[in-house]
Design a protein around this motif. Structure first.
Motif, PDB file in Angstrom:
ATOM      1  N   VAL A  72       4.917   1.276   3.334  1.00 56.70           N
ATOM      2  CA  VAL A  72       5.427   2.282   2.392  1.00 56.70           C
ATOM      3  C   VAL A  72       6.944   2.258   2.465  1.00 56.70           C
ATOM      4  N   ARG A  73       7.593   2.347   1.313  1.00 64.03           N
ATOM      5  CA  ARG A  73       9.055   2.440   1.297  1.00 64.03           C
ATOM      6  C   ARG A  73       9.504   3.296   0.121  1.00 64.03           C
ATOM      7  N   VAL A  74      10.716   3.832   0.263  1.00 70.51           N
ATOM      8  CA  VAL A  74      11.296   4.665  -0.789  1.00 70.51           C
ATOM      9  C   VAL A  74      12.453   3.901  -1.410  1.00 70.51           C
ATOM     10  N   GLU A  75      12.452   3.834  -2.725  1.00 70.46           N
ATOM     11  CA  GLU A  75      13.502   3.188  -3.510  1.00 70.46           C
ATOM     12  C   GLU A  75      14.280   4.288  -4.222  1.00 70.46           C
ATOM     13  N   TRP A  76      15.604   4.107  -4.345  1.00 67.68           N
ATOM     14  CA  TRP A  76      16.477   5.114  -4.947  1.00 67.68           C
ATOM     15  C   TRP A  76      17.099   4.541  -6.210  1.00 67.68           C
ATOM     16  N   ILE A  77      16.955   5.239  -7.322  1.00 64.19           N
ATOM     17  CA  ILE A  77      17.362   4.735  -8.632  1.00 64.19           C
ATOM     18  C   ILE A  77      18.362   5.692  -9.279  1.00 64.19           C
ATOM     19  N   GLU A  78      19.475   5.121  -9.728  1.00 65.18           N
ATOM     20  CA  GLU A  78      20.492   5.866 -10.472  1.00 65.18           C
ATOM     21  C   GLU A  78      20.548   5.301 -11.883  1.00 65.18           C
ATOM     22  N   LEU A  79      20.283   6.140 -12.880  1.00 62.72           N
ATOM     23  CA  LEU A  79      20.407   5.747 -14.286  1.00 62.72           C
ATOM     24  C   LEU A  79      21.760   6.224 -14.766  1.00 62.72           C
ATOM     25  N   HIS A  80      22.592   5.271 -15.191  1.00 59.88           N
ATOM     26  CA  HIS A  80      23.969   5.627 -15.522  1.00 59.88           C
ATOM     27  C   HIS A  80      24.571   4.556 -16.434  1.00 59.88           C
ATOM     28  N   PRO A  81      25.474   4.923 -17.350  1.00 61.02           N
ATOM     29  CA  PRO A  81      26.177   3.885 -18.113  1.00 61.02           C
ATOM     30  C   PRO A  81      26.857   2.918 -17.141  1.00 61.02           C
ATOM     31  N   ALA A  82      26.848   1.651 -17.487  1.00 62.12           N
ATOM     32  CA  ALA A  82      27.363   0.614 -16.576  1.00 62.12           C
ATOM     33  C   ALA A  82      28.623  -0.028 -17.154  1.00 62.12           C
ATOM     34  N   HIS A  83      29.733   0.714 -17.049  1.00 62.80           N
ATOM     35  CA  HIS A  83      31.027   0.173 -17.468  1.00 62.80           C
ATOM     36  C   HIS A  83      32.008   0.400 -16.324  1.00 62.80           C
ATOM     37  N   SER A  84      33.133  -0.251 -16.372  1.00 61.88           N
ATOM     38  CA  SER A  84      34.104  -0.193 -15.273  1.00 61.88           C
ATOM     39  C   SER A  84      34.489   1.236 -14.902  1.00 61.88           C
ATOM     40  N   GLY A  85      34.649   2.099 -15.892  1.00 59.94           N
ATOM     41  CA  GLY A  85      35.056   3.469 -15.629  1.00 59.94           C
ATOM     42  C   GLY A  85      34.012   4.295 -14.892  1.00 59.94           C
ATOM     43  N   ALA A  86      32.762   3.856 -14.862  1.00 62.91           N
ATOM     44  CA  ALA A  86      31.684   4.602 -14.203  1.00 62.91           C
ATOM     45  C   ALA A  86      31.486   4.203 -12.749  1.00 62.91           C
ATOM     46  N   VAL A  87      32.110   3.121 -12.320  1.00 65.24           N
ATOM     47  CA  VAL A  87      31.885   2.609 -10.963  1.00 65.24           C
ATOM     48  C   VAL A  87      32.231   3.648  -9.905  1.00 65.24           C
ATOM     49  N   GLY A  88      33.367   4.298 -10.011  1.00 68.69           N
ATOM     50  CA  GLY A  88      33.774   5.300  -9.027  1.00 68.69           C
ATOM     51  C   GLY A  88      32.772   6.433  -8.911  1.00 68.69           C
ATOM     52  N   GLU A  89      32.251   6.895 -10.031  1.00 62.27           N
ATOM     53  CA  GLU A  89      31.284   7.988 -10.016  1.00 62.27           C
ATOM     54  C   GLU A  89      29.983   7.567  -9.343  1.00 62.27           C
ATOM     55  N   VAL A  90      29.517   6.366  -9.642  1.00 69.41           N
ATOM     56  CA  VAL A  90      28.269   5.894  -9.033  1.00 69.41           C
ATOM     57  C   VAL A  90      28.467   5.668  -7.529  1.00 69.41           C
ATOM     58  N   ILE A  91      29.629   5.200  -7.123  1.00 68.39           N
ATOM     59  CA  ILE A  91      29.918   5.046  -5.695  1.00 68.39           C
ATOM     60  C   ILE A  91      29.902   6.418  -5.010  1.00 68.39           C
TER      61      ILE A  91
END
Length: 154
Positions: A72-91
């Motif tokens: 059993v394992r848990v996977e973590w998923i973030e749905l988010h626009p994927a452009h350069s300006g969004a990288v900091g927020e996803v980090i």
């Protein structure tokens, strides 16, 4: 390590927030597939479940528990626009997730293999931000993820 329900019980004190299969992802469940021999057990909209408790935090979106036989394992998923300006927020969201889960013994710390950024549209990230993601131990966003991704190169 513990199940998604045990992890959530320690994080927010409830387990009723989980839904069977990939249902917590709603229409986005079509962006997730499972490798042969794996099946989805439960999922959670973590962002929604923790919104009231931590309204100003950069909350990660979803958790999905998958299994294969006794594994059993848990996977973590973030749905988010994927452009350069969004990288900091996803980090920031990834750091938040790692910090929150490290404080709960029933939760396995997320890793490169278990954290996934799913693009809500195309992927448009410049080379500098790609390096930033790699330095954080994160993969580039994808439009579709086949779980589990263990053993695959970032």
């Amino acid at each position: 390590m513990g199940s998604l329900r045990q992890c959530l019980r320690q994080l927010i004190g409830v387990q009723a927030v989980t839904q069977s299969g990939l249902r917590a992802l709603g229409n986005h469940s079509t962006k997730v597939g499972l490798r042969r021999g794996w099946k989805e057990k439960v999922s959670v909209n973590l962002d929604e479940a923790m919104r009231e408790l931590l309204p100003n935090d950069p909350r990660w979106d979803y958790g999905v528990e998958i299994s294969s036989g006794k594994r059993v394992r848990v996977e973590w998923i973030e749905l988010h626009p994927a452009h350069s300006g969004a990288v900091g927020e996803v980090i920031r969201k990834a750091r938040w997730l790692k910090a929150r889960l490290s404080g709960a013994s029933a939760c396995e710390r997320p890793s490169l293999e278990t954290m996934h950024w799913l693009a809500t549209d195309g992927v448009h990230i410049d080379a500098q931000r790609m390096r930033q993601l790699k330095a954080e131990g994160m993969r580039m966003p994808v439009k579709f993820v086949q779980l589990p991704t263990e053993g695959l190169n970032p």
